[in-house]
Design a protein around this motif. Sequence first.
Motif, PDB file in Angstrom:
ATOM      1  N   ARG A 128       7.376  -2.784  -3.687  1.00 29.68           N
ATOM      2  CA  ARG A 128       7.462  -3.762  -5.207  1.00 29.68           C
ATOM      3  C   ARG A 128       6.867  -4.981  -4.763  1.00 29.68           C
ATOM      4  O   ARG A 128       6.879  -5.937  -3.740  1.00 29.68           O
ATOM      5  CB  ARG A 128       8.959  -4.140  -5.208  1.00 29.68           C
ATOM      6  N   THR A 129       5.852  -5.452  -5.863  1.00 31.05           N
ATOM      7  CA  THR A 129       5.408  -6.666  -5.712  1.00 31.05           C
ATOM      8  C   THR A 129       5.808  -7.487  -6.923  1.00 31.05           C
ATOM      9  O   THR A 129       6.796  -6.954  -7.768  1.00 31.05           O
ATOM     10  CB  THR A 129       3.909  -6.821  -5.960  1.00 31.05           C
ATOM     11  N   ARG A 161       6.537  -8.268   3.149  1.00 31.24           N
ATOM     12  CA  ARG A 161       7.202  -8.935   2.010  1.00 31.24           C
ATOM     13  C   ARG A 161       6.983 -10.540   1.545  1.00 31.24           C
ATOM     14  O   ARG A 161       7.002 -10.990   0.666  1.00 31.24           O
ATOM     15  CB  ARG A 161       8.571  -8.810   2.162  1.00 31.24           C
ATOM     16  N   TYR A 189       2.154  -3.649   5.053  1.00 25.68           N
ATOM     17  CA  TYR A 189       3.034  -4.281   4.078  1.00 25.68           C
ATOM     18  C   TYR A 189       3.868  -5.480   4.692  1.00 25.68           C
ATOM     19  O   TYR A 189       4.586  -5.259   5.572  1.00 25.68           O
ATOM     20  CB  TYR A 189       4.062  -3.146   3.515  1.00 25.68           C
ATOM     21  N   HIS A 210       4.486 -14.126   2.218  1.00 25.32           N
ATOM     22  CA  HIS A 210       2.875 -14.427   2.006  1.00 25.32           C
ATOM     23  C   HIS A 210       2.196 -14.761   3.085  1.00 25.32           C
ATOM     24  O   HIS A 210       1.310 -15.370   3.225  1.00 25.32           O
ATOM     25  CB  HIS A 210       2.946 -15.350   1.176  1.00 25.32           C
ATOM     26  N   ARG A 238      -1.033  -6.218   2.723  1.00 26.29           N
ATOM     27  CA  ARG A 238      -0.825  -6.601   1.533  1.00 26.29           C
ATOM     28  C   ARG A 238       0.651  -7.659   1.260  1.00 26.29           C
ATOM     29  O   ARG A 238       1.752  -7.203   1.438  1.00 26.29           O
ATOM     30  CB  ARG A 238      -0.189  -5.249   0.688  1.00 26.29           C
ATOM     31  N   GLY A 257       3.412 -10.191  -0.043  1.00 23.00           N
ATOM     32  CA  GLY A 257       4.340 -10.035  -1.084  1.00 23.00           C
ATOM     33  C   GLY A 257       4.957  -8.579  -1.531  1.00 23.00           C
ATOM     34  O   GLY A 257       5.002  -8.541  -2.769  1.00 23.00           O
ATOM     35  N   SER A 258       4.817  -7.737  -0.545  1.00 21.69           N
ATOM     36  CA  SER A 258       4.809  -6.430  -0.675  1.00 21.69           C
ATOM     37  C   SER A 258       6.132  -6.217  -0.264  1.00 21.69           C
ATOM     38  O   SER A 258       6.271  -5.739   1.120  1.00 21.69           O
ATOM     39  CB  SER A 258       3.881  -5.305  -0.464  1.00 21.69           C
ATOM     40  N   ASP A 259       7.294  -5.706  -0.966  1.00 26.59           N
ATOM     41  CA  ASP A 259       8.627  -5.386  -0.354  1.00 26.59           C
ATOM     42  C   ASP A 259       8.861  -4.091  -0.364  1.00 26.59           C
ATOM     43  O   ASP A 259       9.109  -3.398  -1.452  1.00 26.59           O
ATOM     44  CB  ASP A 259       9.594  -6.043  -1.128  1.00 26.59           C
TER      45      ASP A 259
END
Length: 517
Positions: free
Chosen positions: A116-117, A31, A29, A33, A96, A98-100
Amino acid sequence: MRVAVIGAGPAGLTSAKQALERGHEVVLYERLHEVGGIWNPASGGAYESVRMQSSRMSFPYSDFAPAFDTDFPTLHEVHGYLHAYAERFGVLPVTRFGSDVQEVVRRDGRWEVTARTADAVSTERFDAVMVASGELWESRTPDFLPSADTGVQVLTAKQYRSADGFEGRRVLVVGGGVSGADIAAELAAGGASVDWSVRRLQLFLPRMVGGVYNDALLSYAARVAVEELPYQDYLKWLEQLEPEYFALYRESAILPTDGFHGAVHVNDRIVPAVASGQVRVRPAFGRFEPDGAAVFADGLRARYDTVVLCLGYGLPDYSFLPELRREELYEHFFHAADPTLAIINTPVDTEAFGTACPYFEAIAGWALRVFEGGAVLPDEDERTRWCAEHMHRLDDRRYYDCWLETVRIGLLAGTVPDPAQDFAAFWRLVSGQVDPAGLQPGTPAQPPGVHDVLFDPAQLRLRMLAALDGTVLDALAADGTVTAAEAAAARTVPPGREIAPWLPYRQREHGTAEVAR
């Protein structure tokens, strides 16, 4: 196993890479890009001119040499290196972007990770979690900051980008560490009038010392031995290697008269800048007054156009781990109650020095072996006792040598040769320069540290042999690993002169070199 890795900086990339190589299913993961953590230029984690303090020899992962020729890489070169590593070892497809991550909790014997995306919130289940979210994100600031209407611009080191636009401005840089020194020297060279507030004098060395990389001076073993030199003798040795630099250092009046051998900051520009008067040293910063003026420890009050706060970073934000208390991290890395959760970050109570990639490589390798059962931790009661003893004062900062810790952690993980079983391979590693390639099994011996001769490598070898059990010495002599004369000489090493294989070093500093000028 199904393994979640949180964060795609240097620690997270090697965690994912090693987990994939060991046959696990991995979700990484991130967050942002792009990979890189603070070395991702888009993250805002580092200013534009930052350069690695560690050389191209010592900073990379053990099995992936950099493609560039720069001796001390730039922000963009390190980022390119990390991206190439992720691409080479198949980490990008399992990342992944952009996955916070919002929450990690333990339910029904597995870990639930909620992320969260831009489009949705989703939860997945994992057998183990490796948290590599980094520790250099939350800048420390004073309790009171002046308001915008005072006309004083206040930045943190993280917000500072470059010297552009500061020409002619009166600037105060607060903080005597590497970032403070870097930014003060850069702003002065760019035309700003710079005061540098320093609480305590630190030892700064240039990147090249005596014509070689500063991290090529000594091997792992000699990094331990150098602490036995009286500090003034240590300075004399360095002065012999860099006489012109130390002449400027003494002229600058900021050379610490006592100090800590290992706690060296690397910076090429600050000593000449202070010696030439481009940067003026001030005592410790005390506080801001309501009108924006800065007040120093000696009572001096002064106003500045801009104040850049380089006060280090606060504790990492682990709020997404509601079950975790930092005081419950065994060996700083494993959740004491459930070691299928590991933190692949530098311990929060440290001022770390040394290179990051092989160090994180070692922690991740240890964590994965613990997850799999190949490396066994003490039972939960013992882990809890260790935490009670070692984790109760996280505000008590200590010095932390990442090069030496890489060897210690490798011994715990079983990835560094056990000296009792294969002393030849172990000695080949610790008597060589701190090139991570030497950590790979079966690699040729690395050259020794350029100045290891100061400490008589033969004596260092005997002192390490002396730390081994007598029956182990007998076995090493019987199989020809050491000579009978070496085994006998090792037994004559006086008590207290042994060097344990995990390379213990002094972690607390007791000097008193305060700035008062």
